[in-house]
Structure formats: structure tokens, C-alpha cells
Scaffold this motif. Structure first.
Motif, mmCIF file in Angstrom:
data_model
loop_
_atom_site.group_PDB
_atom_site.id
_atom_site.type_symbol
_atom_site.label_atom_id
_atom_site.label_comp_id
_atom_site.label_asym_id
_atom_site.label_seq_id
_atom_site.Cartn_x
_atom_site.Cartn_y
_atom_site.Cartn_z
ATOM 1 N N SER A 1 0.827 -1.209 0.000
ATOM 2 C CA SER A 1 0.000 0.000 0.000
ATOM 3 C C SER A 1 0.858 1.255 0.000
ATOM 4 C CB SER A 1 -0.932 0.014 1.213
ATOM 5 O OG SER A 1 -0.183 0.228 2.401
ATOM 6 N N GLY A 2 2.112 1.127 0.441
ATOM 7 C CA GLY A 2 3.027 2.259 0.411
ATOM 8 C C GLY A 2 3.028 3.118 1.658
ATOM 9 N N SER A 3 2.203 2.805 2.652
ATOM 10 C CA SER A 3 2.243 3.520 3.930
ATOM 11 C C SER A 3 1.727 2.582 5.020
ATOM 12 C CB SER A 3 1.406 4.800 3.882
ATOM 13 O OG SER A 3 0.034 4.517 4.098
ATOM 14 N N PRO A 4 2.047 2.884 6.275
ATOM 15 C CA PRO A 4 1.627 2.004 7.363
ATOM 16 C C PRO A 4 0.209 2.260 7.869
ATOM 17 C CG PRO A 4 2.988 3.761 8.235
ATOM 18 C CD PRO A 4 2.967 3.930 6.735
ATOM 19 N N HIS A 5 -0.467 3.222 7.332
ATOM 20 C CA HIS A 5 -1.781 3.615 7.841
ATOM 21 C C HIS A 5 -2.828 2.506 7.710
ATOM 22 C CE1 HIS A 5 0.316 7.359 7.026
ATOM 23 N NE2 HIS A 5 -0.397 7.865 8.026
ATOM 24 N N ALA A 6 -3.687 2.405 8.698
ATOM 25 C CA ALA A 6 -4.842 1.511 8.615
ATOM 26 C C ALA A 6 -5.791 2.086 7.573
ATOM 27 C CB ALA A 6 -5.533 1.407 9.975
ATOM 28 N N ARG A 7 -6.384 1.225 6.764
ATOM 29 C CA ARG A 7 -7.241 1.676 5.663
ATOM 30 C C ARG A 7 -8.659 1.163 5.819
ATOM 31 N NH1 ARG A 7 -3.987 4.657 1.864
ATOM 32 N NH2 ARG A 7 -1.864 4.064 2.371
ATOM 33 N N TYR A 8 -9.591 2.019 5.445
ATOM 34 C CA TYR A 8 -10.984 1.605 5.317
ATOM 35 C C TYR A 8 -11.643 2.554 4.333
ATOM 36 C CZ TYR A 8 -12.419 5.347 8.578
ATOM 37 O OH TYR A 8 -12.659 6.556 9.177
ATOM 38 N N ALA A 9 -12.894 2.282 4.019
ATOM 39 C CA ALA A 9 -13.613 3.125 3.063
ATOM 40 C C ALA A 9 -15.034 3.348 3.550
ATOM 41 C CB ALA A 9 -13.624 2.478 1.680
ATOM 42 N N ILE A 10 -15.567 4.486 3.203
ATOM 43 C CA ILE A 10 -16.970 4.796 3.444
ATOM 44 C C ILE A 10 -17.634 4.887 2.077
ATOM 45 C CG2 ILE A 10 -18.612 6.503 4.320
ATOM 46 C CD1 ILE A 10 -16.413 7.332 6.345
ATOM 47 N N VAL A 11 -18.663 4.080 1.895
ATOM 48 C CA VAL A 11 -19.367 4.059 0.618
ATOM 49 C C VAL A 11 -20.799 4.503 0.873
ATOM 50 C CG1 VAL A 11 -20.015 2.669 -1.372
ATOM 51 C CG2 VAL A 11 -17.923 2.133 -0.123
ATOM 52 N N GLU A 12 -21.240 5.498 0.118
ATOM 53 C CA GLU A 12 -22.592 6.032 0.265
ATOM 54 C C GLU A 12 -23.250 6.153 -1.095
ATOM 55 O OE1 GLU A 12 -22.871 9.037 3.848
ATOM 56 O OE2 GLU A 12 -21.308 9.684 2.432
ATOM 57 N N ARG A 13 -24.545 5.977 -1.083
ATOM 58 C CA ARG A 13 -25.311 6.162 -2.314
ATOM 59 C C ARG A 13 -25.911 7.566 -2.270
ATOM 60 N NH1 ARG A 13 -29.257 1.592 -4.229
ATOM 61 N NH2 ARG A 13 -27.712 1.138 -5.797
ATOM 62 N N GLN A 14 -25.617 8.336 -3.325
ATOM 63 C CA GLN A 14 -26.134 9.700 -3.439
ATOM 64 C C GLN A 14 -26.741 9.855 -4.821
ATOM 65 O OE1 GLN A 14 -22.447 11.739 -2.775
ATOM 66 N NE2 GLN A 14 -22.690 11.742 -0.559
ATOM 67 N N ASN A 15 -27.995 10.275 -4.868
ATOM 68 C CA ASN A 15 -28.703 10.445 -6.139
ATOM 69 C C ASN A 15 -28.618 9.196 -7.011
ATOM 70 O OD1 ASN A 15 -29.309 13.139 -5.398
ATOM 71 N ND2 ASN A 15 -27.304 13.791 -6.156
ATOM 72 N N GLY A 16 -28.746 8.042 -6.371
ATOM 73 C CA GLY A 16 -28.757 6.787 -7.105
ATOM 74 C C GLY A 16 -27.393 6.255 -7.514
ATOM 75 N N GLU A 17 -26.320 6.942 -7.162
ATOM 76 C CA GLU A 17 -24.984 6.508 -7.553
ATOM 77 C C GLU A 17 -24.126 6.290 -6.313
ATOM 78 O OE1 GLU A 17 -22.708 8.019 -11.138
ATOM 79 O OE2 GLU A 17 -21.641 9.033 -9.512
ATOM 80 N N TRP A 18 -23.375 5.185 -6.307
ATOM 81 C CA TRP A 18 -22.468 4.900 -5.212
ATOM 82 C C TRP A 18 -21.214 5.753 -5.333
ATOM 83 C CZ3 TRP A 18 -24.181 2.273 -1.234
ATOM 84 C CH2 TRP A 18 -25.171 1.311 -1.415
ATOM 85 N N ASN A 19 -20.769 6.294 -4.197
ATOM 86 C CA ASN A 19 -19.524 7.061 -4.134
ATOM 87 C C ASN A 19 -18.706 6.539 -2.968
ATOM 88 O OD1 ASN A 19 -19.908 9.221 -6.223
ATOM 89 N ND2 ASN A 19 -21.771 9.455 -5.021
ATOM 90 N N VAL A 20 -17.407 6.538 -3.137
ATOM 91 C CA VAL A 20 -16.521 6.002 -2.102
ATOM 92 C C VAL A 20 -15.550 7.077 -1.628
ATOM 93 C CG1 VAL A 20 -14.833 5.118 -3.780
ATOM 94 C CG2 VAL A 20 -14.943 4.115 -1.489
ATOM 95 N N GLU A 21 -15.285 7.045 -0.336
ATOM 96 C CA GLU A 21 -14.265 7.900 0.262
ATOM 97 C C GLU A 21 -13.303 6.992 1.016
ATOM 98 O OE1 GLU A 21 -13.834 11.562 3.486
ATOM 99 O OE2 GLU A 21 -15.818 10.781 2.988
ATOM 100 N N PHE A 22 -12.049 6.978 0.591
ATOM 101 C CA PHE A 22 -11.041 6.137 1.235
ATOM 102 C C PHE A 22 -10.444 6.878 2.428
ATOM 103 C CE2 PHE A 22 -11.132 4.412 -3.075
ATOM 104 C CZ PHE A 22 -11.252 3.066 -2.801
ATOM 105 N N LYS A 23 -10.201 6.148 3.487
ATOM 106 C CA LYS A 23 -9.635 6.709 4.708
ATOM 107 C C LYS A 23 -8.331 6.000 5.038
ATOM 108 C CE LYS A 23 -13.203 9.330 5.795
ATOM 109 N NZ LYS A 23 -13.153 10.751 6.044
ATOM 110 N N ALA A 24 -7.347 6.767 5.468
ATOM 111 C CA ALA A 24 -6.075 6.237 5.967
ATOM 112 C C ALA A 24 -5.842 6.896 7.318
ATOM 113 C CB ALA A 24 -4.938 6.569 5.006
ATOM 114 N N ILE A 25 -5.722 6.085 8.366
ATOM 115 C CA ILE A 25 -5.601 6.655 9.703
ATOM 116 C C ILE A 25 -4.349 6.152 10.413
ATOM 117 C CG2 ILE A 25 -8.069 7.060 9.995
ATOM 118 C CD1 ILE A 25 -8.190 4.505 11.658
ATOM 119 N N ASP A 26 -3.839 7.002 11.259
ATOM 120 C CA ASP A 26 -2.694 6.644 12.094
ATOM 121 C C ASP A 26 -3.130 5.647 13.158
ATOM 122 O OD1 ASP A 26 -0.983 8.463 10.820
ATOM 123 O OD2 ASP A 26 -1.436 10.061 12.248
#
Length: 193
Positions: free
Chosen positions: A141-166
């Protein structure tokens, strides 16, 4: 387990349930020796894939196989993102508009031409590893950060926001070293092998 969050079985869960202890990897053997009856019961009841509300499909690798990467190809020259044609061939019989996958530990998304979104959130606990299936390769992944994603449906379309946390990856690396996994120290500290 106590939160009863929709969860699927991955390759290591399957290996814990199916492999002989003597042939397990160090990590699987370490887990095997620490699991108790409630853990085994929970693992045995995890599905290999799960569909939620007929529109979200959760798989570890690809539908029907937890060992194959969905969003990456392993070639003789390394790992690269999969072509849309390859991904489509692997999910052709699935109609979910959102497909969640894992296995590679690499955060990635692919929006198919038909509008479906495929998301790999990355890994919370191991940011790099090496493997010899289907051929020798590394995932980083190129960094030690813990990873997760938030996926939400907006106006009928899925959108993702990736998170990297210490988090305290130095302590995690120390635990890996203490448990006979010096190969994981650099992976946990840097996200590289």
C-alpha cells in the motif's frame, strides 16, 4: 462478533477451517492456537459471499474464489490494475450495483461502464505482503496507515471515500517480531516489503 456486523469469510478463515495445522502458515497457526469455541462457531458460520438488500455484494477475492484478485492482475512483470474487461468477466453474472472485495489489501475502486462500483477498502492491519500464488509477487500500500472506506449512495450513484488513519504501527511491528514474524515488521512500519 458481538456487533453482528455483516461479515464474510476470506482466504485465511477458510484456511483455518480446512487446512491441517502442520501445513498452515505461521500466521494461520498462530491464530489457530488462540481461537476458542465461540470463535470457531462464528468462523464456521461465515458465508463466502453475502448480498445485502439485493444491491450490495461482498466477496473476498472474486465471486466463487477467495484466492483470485478482482481489481489486480499478477503478471510476469509485477502487479497492475485489472482491465475492465477482465473484471467484467469475473462479475458478469452478478447484478449488484456495489461490489465490495478485499484480498489484496490495496485500496482501489473501479466504476464499470454499466455504472456498477467495485471497491476494495484496503487493510486495517497488514499494509504489505508477499505471495506466490498465482506467481511470486508483492502487494504494497506504500504507507503504514490503517485503511478503510466509506461508501454512500447519493442520487442513485455509489460514491466512495477512502480513509487512511494513524495507529500505533510500531507496537504492531513489535508484536509481529515477538511472534516470529520479522518479515511483517517492515510491512507494518512502512507499507512495503
Amino acid at each position: 462478533m458481538p456487533l453482528n456486523i455483516p461479515t464474510i469469510r476470506g482466504n485465511h478463515e477458510r484456511q483455518l477451517l480446512e487446512q491441517d495445522v502442520a501445513s498452515m502458515s505461521l500466521s494461520d497457526r498462530h491464530a489457530f492456537e488462540r481461537l476458542r469455541a465461540p470463535h470457531w462457531h462464528w468462523l464456521k458460520n461465515l458465508p463466502a459471499e453475502l448480498t445485502i438488500n439485493d444491491d450490495v455484494l461482498m466477496v473476498h477475492g472474486v465471486p466463487g474464489d477467495d484466492r483470485i484478485y478482482l481489481l489486480e492482475d499478477v503478471t510476469d512483470t509485477g502487479v497492475r490494475p485489472s482491465s475492465e474487461a477482465r473484471v467484467l468477466s469475473l462479475v458478469a453474472d452478478r447484478s449488484a450495483s456495489l461490489i465490495l472485495c478485499g484480498h489484496t489489501h490495496i485500496p482501489r475502486q473501479l466504476r464499470l461502464a454499466d455504472g456498477r462500483l467495485i471497491v476494495n477498502p484496503g487493510s486495517v492491519g497488514l499494509q504489505a505482503y508477499d505471495d506466490d500464488t498465482p506467481r511470486s509477487h508483492v502487494m504494497e500500500s506504500g504507507s503504514p496507515h490503517a485503511r478503510y472506506a466509506i461508501v454512500e449512495r447519493q442520487n442513485g450513484e455509489w460514491n466512495v471515500e477512502f480513509k487512511a488513519i494513524d495507529y500505533d504501527w510500531e507496537s504492531a511491528a513489535a508484536v509481529a517480531f515477538e511472534n516470529n514474524r520479522p518479515d511483517w515488521v517492515n510491512a507494518l512500519m512502512t507499507g512495503r516489503m
